[in-house]
Design a protein around this motif. Structure first.
Motif, short mmCIF file in Angstrom:
data_model
loop_
_atom_site.label_atom_id
_atom_site.label_comp_id
_atom_site.label_asym_id
_atom_site.label_seq_id
_atom_site.Cartn_x
_atom_site.Cartn_y
_atom_site.Cartn_z
N TYR A 95 -2.26 -0.42 -5.02
CA TYR A 95 -3.45 -0.31 -4.17
C TYR A 95 -4.40 -1.48 -4.43
O TYR A 95 -5.00 -2.03 -3.50
CB TYR A 95 -4.19 1.00 -4.45
CG TYR A 95 -3.53 2.26 -3.97
CD1 TYR A 95 -2.69 2.26 -2.85
CD2 TYR A 95 -3.75 3.47 -4.61
CE1 TYR A 95 -2.09 3.42 -2.40
CE2 TYR A 95 -3.17 4.65 -4.16
CZ TYR A 95 -2.34 4.62 -3.05
OH TYR A 95 -1.76 5.79 -2.60
N ARG B 295 1.27 4.70 -2.25
CA ARG B 295 1.28 6.07 -1.75
C ARG B 295 2.46 6.85 -2.33
O ARG B 295 2.31 8.00 -2.75
CB ARG B 295 1.36 6.08 -0.22
CG ARG B 295 0.13 5.56 0.48
CD ARG B 295 -0.96 6.60 0.55
NE ARG B 295 -0.64 7.65 1.51
CZ ARG B 295 -1.25 8.81 1.58
NH1 ARG B 295 -2.20 9.11 0.71
NH2 ARG B 295 -0.93 9.71 2.49
N TYR C 291 -9.35 1.67 0.74
CA TYR C 291 -9.64 3.11 0.76
C TYR C 291 -8.88 3.85 -0.34
O TYR C 291 -9.46 4.64 -1.10
CB TYR C 291 -9.28 3.67 2.14
CG TYR C 291 -9.23 5.17 2.22
CD1 TYR C 291 -10.39 5.92 2.32
CD2 TYR C 291 -8.01 5.85 2.23
CE1 TYR C 291 -10.35 7.31 2.41
CE2 TYR C 291 -7.95 7.22 2.32
CZ TYR C 291 -9.13 7.95 2.41
OH TYR C 291 -9.07 9.33 2.50
N ASN C 292 -7.59 3.59 -0.45
CA ASN C 292 -6.79 4.31 -1.43
C ASN C 292 -7.16 3.95 -2.86
O ASN C 292 -7.20 4.82 -3.75
CB ASN C 292 -5.30 4.04 -1.19
CG ASN C 292 -4.77 4.78 0.03
OD1 ASN C 292 -5.11 5.93 0.26
ND2 ASN C 292 -3.94 4.11 0.82
N TYR C 293 -7.46 2.68 -3.09
CA TYR C 293 -7.88 2.27 -4.43
C TYR C 293 -9.24 2.88 -4.76
O TYR C 293 -9.49 3.35 -5.88
CB TYR C 293 -7.92 0.75 -4.54
CG TYR C 293 -8.15 0.23 -5.93
CD1 TYR C 293 -7.55 0.85 -7.04
CD2 TYR C 293 -8.94 -0.89 -6.15
CE1 TYR C 293 -7.75 0.36 -8.32
CE2 TYR C 293 -9.15 -1.38 -7.43
CZ TYR C 293 -8.56 -0.75 -8.52
OH TYR C 293 -8.76 -1.23 -9.80
N ASN D 149 0.83 -1.21 0.00
CA ASN D 149 0.00 0.00 0.00
C ASN D 149 0.86 1.26 0.00
O ASN D 149 0.57 2.23 -0.70
CB ASN D 149 -0.91 -0.01 1.23
CG ASN D 149 -1.71 1.27 1.37
OD1 ASN D 149 -2.65 1.52 0.63
ND2 ASN D 149 -1.33 2.09 2.35
N GLU E 34 1.79 7.51 -5.98
CA GLU E 34 0.71 8.48 -6.18
C GLU E 34 1.21 9.91 -5.98
O GLU E 34 0.85 10.82 -6.73
CB GLU E 34 -0.45 8.19 -5.22
CG GLU E 34 -1.61 9.17 -5.38
CD GLU E 34 -2.73 8.93 -4.38
OE1 GLU E 34 -3.70 9.74 -4.39
OE2 GLU E 34 -2.66 7.98 -3.59
N HIS E 35 2.06 10.09 -4.97
CA HIS E 35 2.48 11.44 -4.58
C HIS E 35 3.90 11.81 -5.02
O HIS E 35 4.33 12.94 -4.81
CB HIS E 35 2.37 11.60 -3.07
CG HIS E 35 0.97 11.43 -2.55
ND1 HIS E 35 0.01 12.41 -2.70
CD2 HIS E 35 0.36 10.39 -1.93
CE1 HIS E 35 -1.13 11.99 -2.17
NE2 HIS E 35 -0.95 10.77 -1.70
N SER F 73 -13.15 5.80 5.55
CA SER F 73 -14.10 5.15 4.66
C SER F 73 -15.51 5.23 5.22
O SER F 73 -16.48 5.32 4.45
CB SER F 73 -13.70 3.68 4.45
OG SER F 73 -12.47 3.59 3.77
N GLU G 16 0.35 7.53 -11.19
CA GLU G 16 -0.92 7.12 -10.59
C GLU G 16 -1.39 5.76 -11.10
O GLU G 16 -2.03 5.02 -10.36
CB GLU G 16 -1.98 8.19 -10.83
CG GLU G 16 -1.72 9.47 -10.05
CD GLU G 16 -2.74 10.55 -10.32
OE1 GLU G 16 -3.38 10.51 -11.40
OE2 GLU G 16 -2.91 11.43 -9.47
N TRP H 45 -6.64 0.10 4.33
CA TRP H 45 -6.05 1.27 3.67
C TRP H 45 -5.92 1.06 2.17
O TRP H 45 -6.04 1.99 1.37
CB TRP H 45 -4.69 1.61 4.28
CG TRP H 45 -4.80 2.39 5.55
CD1 TRP H 45 -4.65 1.94 6.81
CD2 TRP H 45 -5.11 3.79 5.67
NE1 TRP H 45 -4.84 2.96 7.72
CE2 TRP H 45 -5.12 4.10 7.04
CE3 TRP H 45 -5.38 4.80 4.75
CZ2 TRP H 45 -5.39 5.38 7.52
CZ3 TRP H 45 -5.65 6.08 5.21
CH2 TRP H 45 -5.64 6.36 6.59
N ASN I 98 -10.35 5.70 -3.67
CA ASN I 98 -10.14 7.12 -3.98
C ASN I 98 -9.78 7.33 -5.44
O ASN I 98 -10.27 8.28 -6.09
CB ASN I 98 -9.02 7.69 -3.09
CG ASN I 98 -9.47 7.95 -1.68
OD1 ASN I 98 -10.66 7.99 -1.38
ND2 ASN I 98 -8.51 8.13 -0.78
#
Length: 253
Positions: free
Chosen positions: A103, A84, A116-118, A80, A87-88, A150, A96, A113, A120
């Protein structure tokens, strides 16, 4: 003489986390040793403390490498965290699409997590084809696992009703659960429901909670919403939020 620990002292992730809270520098040495000995939890934690500069010099590139090592070994949270970073752009070139892949793997492994991140990315169409229905399903799964952020987002979907049957009562319940679980956005959502129901005192208490832990972006958006409140005492909280915004901005200088 260098710092030394016996191998058996390094096997518990909970012990290492406890050490981080009590003595970050000492914990960093223990985590580094654990990582070099091939202990997955140590490798993942080393990535985390390198990313945050906790007890060790911050190095995003090295953090990314250790997350990769731990992920290859099967550590789901490290997978995960690779997402992150991608992504950033932490320690790597932002990607991405690649982030979504990591993710997805973490989500498929059942990590809250990761779900949640996937979700998003699916909700916003970043790195993947936008799919609000799939995002809703993932937020729902993560919420039932106890993921506070979430819970709040699941409440929004249920209140909105565009991608699932609308259910205001269920939405309000998820806002409340999110608030109690410690999500500042959930606390703000719960406060809004309480204010709507006439429980102004309760709403103000939750607005204070959200104020204490909310980030700068959240505070700015929330202040704008507070300015539109009908109740004077709720509207007056916009000044308190602005004061907190100013404090955070001054700290950043």
């Amino acid at each position: 003489m260098g710092f030394q620990l016996q191998r058996e002292e390094l096997l518990s992730g909970e012990q290492l986390q406890s050490m981080l809270a009590e003595n970050p520098a000492r914990a960093a040495q223990a985590i580094l040793l654990a990582a070099k000995q091939g202990i997955l939890e140590g490798q993942a934690l080393l990535g985390q403390i390198l990313l945050e500069g906790q007890g060790i010099e911050r190095d995003e590139g090295l953090a990314f490498r250790w997350f990769g090592i731990a992920a290859q070994g099967g550590h789901v949270m490290a997978r995960n965290m690779l997402g992150r970073c991608l992504e950033h752009g932490w320690g790597c070139t932002a990607d991405e699409r690649a982030a979504a892949g990591h993710y997805r793997m973490a989500a498929q492994a059942g990590l809250d997590w990761g779900l949640y991140n996937y979700a998003n990315l699916l909700a916003t169409g970043r790195g993947v084809v936008q799919d609000q229905h799939a995002a809703f399903a993932l937020y729902q799964e993560a919420a039932h696992l106890g993921h506070a952020k979430s819970m709040n987002l699941l409440g929004r979907y249920l209140e909105d009703g565009r991608y699932c049957p609308a259910d205001s009562r269920a939405a309000w319940n998820w806002y409340e659960r999110s608030a109690h679980a410690g999500d500042f956005r959930g606390q703000f959502s719960h406060a809004a429901v309480l204010a709507e129901r006439g429980n102004i005192e309760g709403a103000l208490q939750w607005l204070e909670c959200a104020l204490a832990i909310g980030n700068l972006k959240f505070l700015r958006v929330s202040r704008a919403a507070l300015l539109e409140a009908k109740e004077p005492s709720i509207r007056a909280m916009s000044d308190v939020y602005q004061a907190r915004i100013n404090t955070l901005l001054n700290k950043a200088l």
